[in-house]
Each structure stands twice: as structure tokens, then as C-alpha cells.
Motif scaffolding. Structure first.
Motif, short mmCIF file in Angstrom:
data_model
loop_
_atom_site.label_atom_id
_atom_site.label_comp_id
_atom_site.label_asym_id
_atom_site.label_seq_id
_atom_site.Cartn_x
_atom_site.Cartn_y
_atom_site.Cartn_z
N UNK A 1 0.83 -1.21 0.00
CA UNK A 1 0.00 0.00 0.00
C UNK A 1 0.86 1.26 0.00
N UNK A 2 2.02 1.23 0.79
CA UNK A 2 2.92 2.40 0.85
C UNK A 2 3.55 2.69 -0.50
N UNK A 3 3.96 1.60 -1.18
CA UNK A 3 4.55 1.77 -2.51
C UNK A 3 3.51 2.31 -3.48
N UNK A 4 2.31 1.86 -3.33
CA UNK A 4 1.23 2.36 -4.20
C UNK A 4 0.97 3.84 -3.95
N UNK A 5 1.09 4.24 -2.63
CA UNK A 5 0.86 5.65 -2.28
C UNK A 5 1.94 6.55 -2.90
N UNK A 6 3.19 6.04 -2.92
CA UNK A 6 4.27 6.83 -3.52
C UNK A 6 4.03 7.12 -4.98
N UNK A 7 3.19 6.31 -5.63
CA UNK A 7 2.94 6.48 -7.06
C UNK A 7 1.72 7.38 -7.32
N UNK A 8 1.08 7.84 -6.26
CA UNK A 8 -0.12 8.65 -6.44
C UNK A 8 0.23 10.09 -6.71
N UNK A 9 -0.76 10.82 -7.32
CA UNK A 9 -0.59 12.25 -7.62
C UNK A 9 -0.55 13.06 -6.34
N UNK B 1 2.43 16.72 -2.65
CA UNK B 1 2.93 17.01 -1.30
C UNK B 1 4.47 17.07 -1.26
N UNK B 2 5.09 16.16 -2.02
CA UNK B 2 6.57 16.14 -2.06
C UNK B 2 7.12 17.41 -2.70
N UNK B 3 6.49 17.83 -3.81
CA UNK B 3 6.93 19.06 -4.49
C UNK B 3 6.71 20.26 -3.59
N UNK B 4 5.57 20.28 -2.88
CA UNK B 4 5.27 21.40 -1.98
C UNK B 4 6.30 21.48 -0.86
N UNK B 5 6.71 20.33 -0.33
CA UNK B 5 7.71 20.31 0.75
C UNK B 5 9.06 20.80 0.27
N UNK C 1 13.15 25.12 0.02
CA UNK C 1 13.96 26.02 -0.83
C UNK C 1 13.64 27.48 -0.54
N UNK C 2 12.35 27.77 -0.36
CA UNK C 2 11.94 29.15 -0.05
C UNK C 2 12.52 29.61 1.28
N UNK C 3 12.49 28.72 2.27
CA UNK C 3 13.05 29.07 3.58
C UNK C 3 14.56 29.33 3.49
N UNK C 4 15.26 28.51 2.72
CA UNK C 4 16.70 28.71 2.55
C UNK C 4 17.01 30.04 1.87
N UNK C 5 16.22 30.39 0.85
CA UNK C 5 16.44 31.65 0.15
C UNK C 5 16.16 32.84 1.05
#
Length: 256
Positions: free
Chosen positions: A3-11, A16-20, A25-29
Motif C-alpha cells: 500500500x505504501x509503494x502504491x501511495x508513492x505512485x499517487x498524484x 505534497x513532495x513538491x510542496x515540501x 527552498x523558499x526558507x533557505x532563500x
């Protein structure tokens, strides 16, 4: 696990990963640019060259540039008083505004040093000793003595000085040295009939010195007065004396 591997493949995970990643990056800048602003990155100036300037000139230049300063003083021989002899940071160093520049000024008043024990020491031994105390060797004269180049006495400003006395640092010390010929004897010159100037010339050539001068009768012209008596007197029983022996004379204007 499936199920976890399947979740990693979801949109949803990808979003969420891109947002994190974007948030990190924003905080570092933000942190980077805030630090640049706080430290005034790239804003500053080169430290000017201050060595050799007078104290007043150095302070005026620092004030114009908006730099603070702290001053210390030392005494350096053969350097004009009141000039900058060292600075920290060095000239050309890039510093921030309002940085403190440390200046070392040559003081006008020489500190006192204690005169060392140098009597009966060799000149070779005394020279580095005096330099170590911040003193210099002035005039050197020689006196009849069995020891050669050994200090017999020292003087400063025409006054004999002894170990333990205080002197200004940088003082020149005049030395009297032994000539190593104190035991040698020379012929006694005949001075009777000579003037004082002629006697001095004769004694210098004989490596003797002129002692006391006394006068017989009225002296109307001391330059033309002649020697009528000398002690010791050249005689059959006494023909030689030690080098440096003083010869006493009696002058008179009377013609023999």
C-alpha cells in the motif's frame, strides 16, 4: 508495504513532495538574503595605509572613512615621535563600516632603562649587552692599560655612570677602553724650552699626556711662554716611563 509503494505512485504524494521541497527552498532563500542584508554583504572599504603618518593625520583619515580606532604606544629609537609605526588590520584589508583599527604610536618620551655592569668586560661582549638594553655606543677613547679593548669606564653627557643608574632608552654611552700597552715604556721627551702647543705635539707623538701646568713669575703672553721645568725630568737615571704617563710642566716668560 504494497500500500505504501502504491501511495508513492499517487498524484497526491507527488504534489505534497513538491510542496515540501518548494517550502524548504523558499526558507533557505529567505535565510540567505536576510543574512546578506543583516551583514551588509559586499558593503565595506579597504583599510588605508596609516604607517608613517602623524597621529593627527591618521585619525583624520579614519574619521573621514567612518572607522573607529584604538591607540597604543611604544618607544622605538631612531623613529620620529608621534607617528604611526604599526596598524591592525594592515593597509588594503577589506573591512566593514565602523570597524575598529588598532594603531601603535611612537611615544615622544623615552622610557628609562637600568645601566648594566660593563666595567672590565670586553668591547665585543659589551656591544650586544648595551643594544639589549636599548643603549648605543658613542665615542670610544683609549687609555694606557694592560688590557686591550676592555671597558675601563663609561660616561653619559660627560658624567661617569655606574651600573644600576637610570638612563633614557636610546642614550649614547661613551667608553674608555684599554689599549693593551699599559706595561710598555717610552722615552721621556725633552720639553724644556718648548711652548705648550709644541709640548702637546711632542707628548702625543711619544704616547704620553700633558699633566698639570704651573706658572713661574708674571705671565704676559701664555702662548709664547716656554717650559722651564718638567716632571718627570729626563736624566741619566730616568729615561723611560710607561705609556700614558702625565708630564707636569712649569711655564715662564723669562728668557733663559
Amino acid at each position: 508495504m504494497a500500500k505504501f509503494i502504491s501511495y508513492l505512485k499517487t498524484k497526491s504524494f507527488r504534489n505534497n513532495f513538491i510542496a515540501a521541497i518548494s517550502t524548504v527552498f523558499a526558507l533557505l532563500m529567505i535565510a540567505f538574503f536576510s543574512l546578506r542584508y543583516y551583514t551588509k554583504h559586499g558593503q565595506g572599504l579597504d583599510v588605508p595605509s596609516l604607517k608613517g603618518l602623524s597621529y593627527g593625520q591618521a585619525i583624520s583619515k579614519l574619521d573621514e572613512l567612518g572607522l573607529r580606532y584604538a591607540v597604543d604606544s611604544v618607544y622605538v629609537m631612531d623613529k620620529p615621535p608621534g607617528i604611526v609605526i604599526d596598524q591592525d588590520p594592515d593597509a588594503g584589508t577589506f573591512v566593514k563600516d565602523n570597524r575598529t583599527i588598532y594603531l601603535t604610536i611612537n611615544t615622544e618620551l623615552a622610557p628609562n632603562v637600568t645601566f648594566p655592569e660593563i666595567e672590565f668586560k670586553s668591547l665585543r661582549e659589551v656591544q650586544p649587552m648595551l643594544e639589549g638594553f636599548g643603549l648605543k655606543i658613542g665615542d670610544t677613547t683609549y687609555k694606557s692599560d694592560v688590557s686591550r679593548d676592555v671597558v675601563l669606564s663609561a660616561s653619559f653627557g660627560g658624567q661617569v655612570i655606574k651600573a644600576g643608574q637610570s638612563l633614557p632608552k636610546g642614550s649614547r654611552i661613551d667608553l674608555v677602553l684599554g689599549d693593551g700597552r699599559g706595561s710598555e715604556e717610552v722615552d721621556i721627551p725633552a720639553l724644556i724650552g718648548l711652548t705648550v702647543d709644541e709640548a702637546r705635539f711632542s707628548l702625543k707623538g711619544a704616547m704620553l699626556s700633558l699633566g698639570t701646568i704651573t706658572y713661574e713669575g708674571e705671565i704676559t703672553d701664555s702662548a709664547s711662554a716656554t717650559i722651564v721645568m718638567q716632571v718627570p725630568l729626563l736624566s741619566d737615571s730616568l729615561t723611560k716611563v710607561k705609556i700614558g704617563t702625565p708630564i707636569n710642566i712649569v711655564l715662564s716668560n723669562k728668557k733663559n
